[in-house]
Design a protein around this motif. Structure first.
Motif, PDB file in Angstrom:
ATOM      1  N   GLN A  33       5.411  -2.609  -8.671  1.00 17.13           N
ATOM      2  CA  GLN A  33       6.810  -2.912  -8.061  1.00 17.13           C
ATOM      3  C   GLN A  33       6.815  -4.520  -7.789  1.00 17.13           C
ATOM      4  N   ALA A  34       5.603  -4.919  -7.160  1.00 22.57           N
ATOM      5  CA  ALA A  34       5.648  -6.193  -6.797  1.00 22.57           C
ATOM      6  C   ALA A  34       5.699  -7.031  -7.932  1.00 22.57           C
ATOM      7  N   LYS A  35       5.187  -7.018  -8.973  1.00 24.28           N
ATOM      8  CA  LYS A  35       5.225  -7.594 -10.105  1.00 24.28           C
ATOM      9  C   LYS A  35       6.715  -7.639 -10.683  1.00 24.28           C
ATOM     10  N   ALA A  36       7.191  -6.696 -10.414  1.00 24.06           N
ATOM     11  CA  ALA A  36       8.779  -6.426 -11.065  1.00 24.06           C
ATOM     12  C   ALA A  36       9.867  -7.211 -10.322  1.00 24.06           C
ATOM     13  N   ILE A  57      -1.102 -12.561  -7.821  1.00 22.22           N
ATOM     14  CA  ILE A  57      -2.257 -11.466  -7.328  1.00 22.22           C
ATOM     15  C   ILE A  57      -2.048 -10.414  -7.674  1.00 22.22           C
ATOM     16  N   ALA A  58      -0.925  -9.705  -7.728  1.00 25.49           N
ATOM     17  CA  ALA A  58      -0.648  -8.285  -8.150  1.00 25.49           C
ATOM     18  C   ALA A  58      -1.204  -8.318  -9.607  1.00 25.49           C
ATOM     19  N   ASP A  59      -0.891  -9.181 -10.555  1.00 27.53           N
ATOM     20  CA  ASP A  59      -1.299  -9.154 -11.847  1.00 27.53           C
ATOM     21  C   ASP A  59      -2.777  -9.149 -11.762  1.00 27.53           C
ATOM     22  N   GLY A  63      -5.388  -6.303 -13.272  1.00 25.53           N
ATOM     23  CA  GLY A  63      -6.386  -6.724 -14.349  1.00 25.53           C
ATOM     24  C   GLY A  63      -7.787  -6.723 -14.119  1.00 25.53           C
ATOM     25  N   ALA A  64      -8.085  -6.093 -12.779  1.00 25.10           N
ATOM     26  CA  ALA A  64      -9.553  -6.473 -12.290  1.00 25.10           C
ATOM     27  C   ALA A  64     -10.462  -5.110 -12.531  1.00 25.10           C
ATOM     28  N   GLY A  65     -10.320  -4.399 -13.735  1.00 22.16           N
ATOM     29  CA  GLY A  65     -11.086  -3.483 -14.054  1.00 22.16           C
ATOM     30  C   GLY A  65     -12.391  -3.777 -14.456  1.00 22.16           C
ATOM     31  N   ARG A  66     -12.853  -4.832 -14.406  1.00 23.56           N
ATOM     32  CA  ARG A  66     -14.253  -5.285 -15.088  1.00 23.56           C
ATOM     33  C   ARG A  66     -15.378  -5.302 -13.936  1.00 23.56           C
ATOM     34  N   PRO A  67     -16.644  -5.049 -14.078  1.00 25.71           N
ATOM     35  CA  PRO A  67     -17.489  -5.001 -13.474  1.00 25.71           C
ATOM     36  C   PRO A  67     -17.387  -6.332 -12.466  1.00 25.71           C
ATOM     37  N   MET A  79      -5.655 -12.681   1.084  1.00 22.67           N
ATOM     38  CA  MET A  79      -4.843 -13.596   0.577  1.00 22.67           C
ATOM     39  C   MET A  79      -3.281 -12.741   0.870  1.00 22.67           C
ATOM     40  N   LEU A  80      -3.320 -11.505   0.403  1.00 23.30           N
ATOM     41  CA  LEU A  80      -2.163 -10.831   0.771  1.00 23.30           C
ATOM     42  C   LEU A  80      -2.010 -10.491   2.392  1.00 23.30           C
ATOM     43  N   ARG A  81      -2.967 -10.347   3.060  1.00 26.84           N
ATOM     44  CA  ARG A  81      -2.972 -10.023   4.474  1.00 26.84           C
ATOM     45  C   ARG A  81      -2.260 -11.053   5.070  1.00 26.84           C
ATOM     46  N   HIS A  82      -2.402 -12.553   4.451  1.00 22.54           N
ATOM     47  CA  HIS A  82      -1.913 -13.556   5.011  1.00 22.54           C
ATOM     48  C   HIS A  82      -0.426 -13.704   4.666  1.00 22.54           C
TER      49      HIS A  82
END
Length: 97
Positions: A33-36, A57-59, A63-67, A79-82
């Motif tokens: 939703q944030a990306k939209a 950040i949402a994107d 996409g952060a499924g890497r090890p 950063m989102l808390r800020h």
């Protein structure tokens, strides 16, 4: 006069809440939703910039499924808390005439 939190603040708070509660399904929904979000017609350039940061950040989180991505996501959550912190956020004023 009342104050209204900005969309970037509200969405950032929702993402942080879902992350904190470990609700992966809700987190994915909030990120999507944030990306939209669209900021056409928004006259507050600060809010447009915060919206762009939120979307980037949402994107990155989606996409952060890497090890090794857990540490990176934790940085983004900070950063989102800020962005979500109403004390740091510019408030949009509205009132009745």
């Amino acid at each position: 006069m009342r104050h209204l939190l900005t969309p970037s603040s509200l969405y950032a708070a929702a993402i942080v809440d879902a992350w904190s509660k470990g609700d992966a399904e809700r987190l994915n929904q909030e990120l999507t939703q944030a990306k939209a979000l669209r900021f056409e017609g928004v006259t507050d350039t600060g809010e447009c910039e915060r919206g762009e940061v939120l979307q980037a950040i949402a994107d990155a989180i989606q996409g952060a499924g890497r090890p090794g991505s857990q540490d990176r996501c934790s940085t983004y959550i900070s950063m989102l808390r800020h962005l979500a912190n109403p004390r740091d956020e510019q408030l949009i004023e509205f009132g009745h005439n």
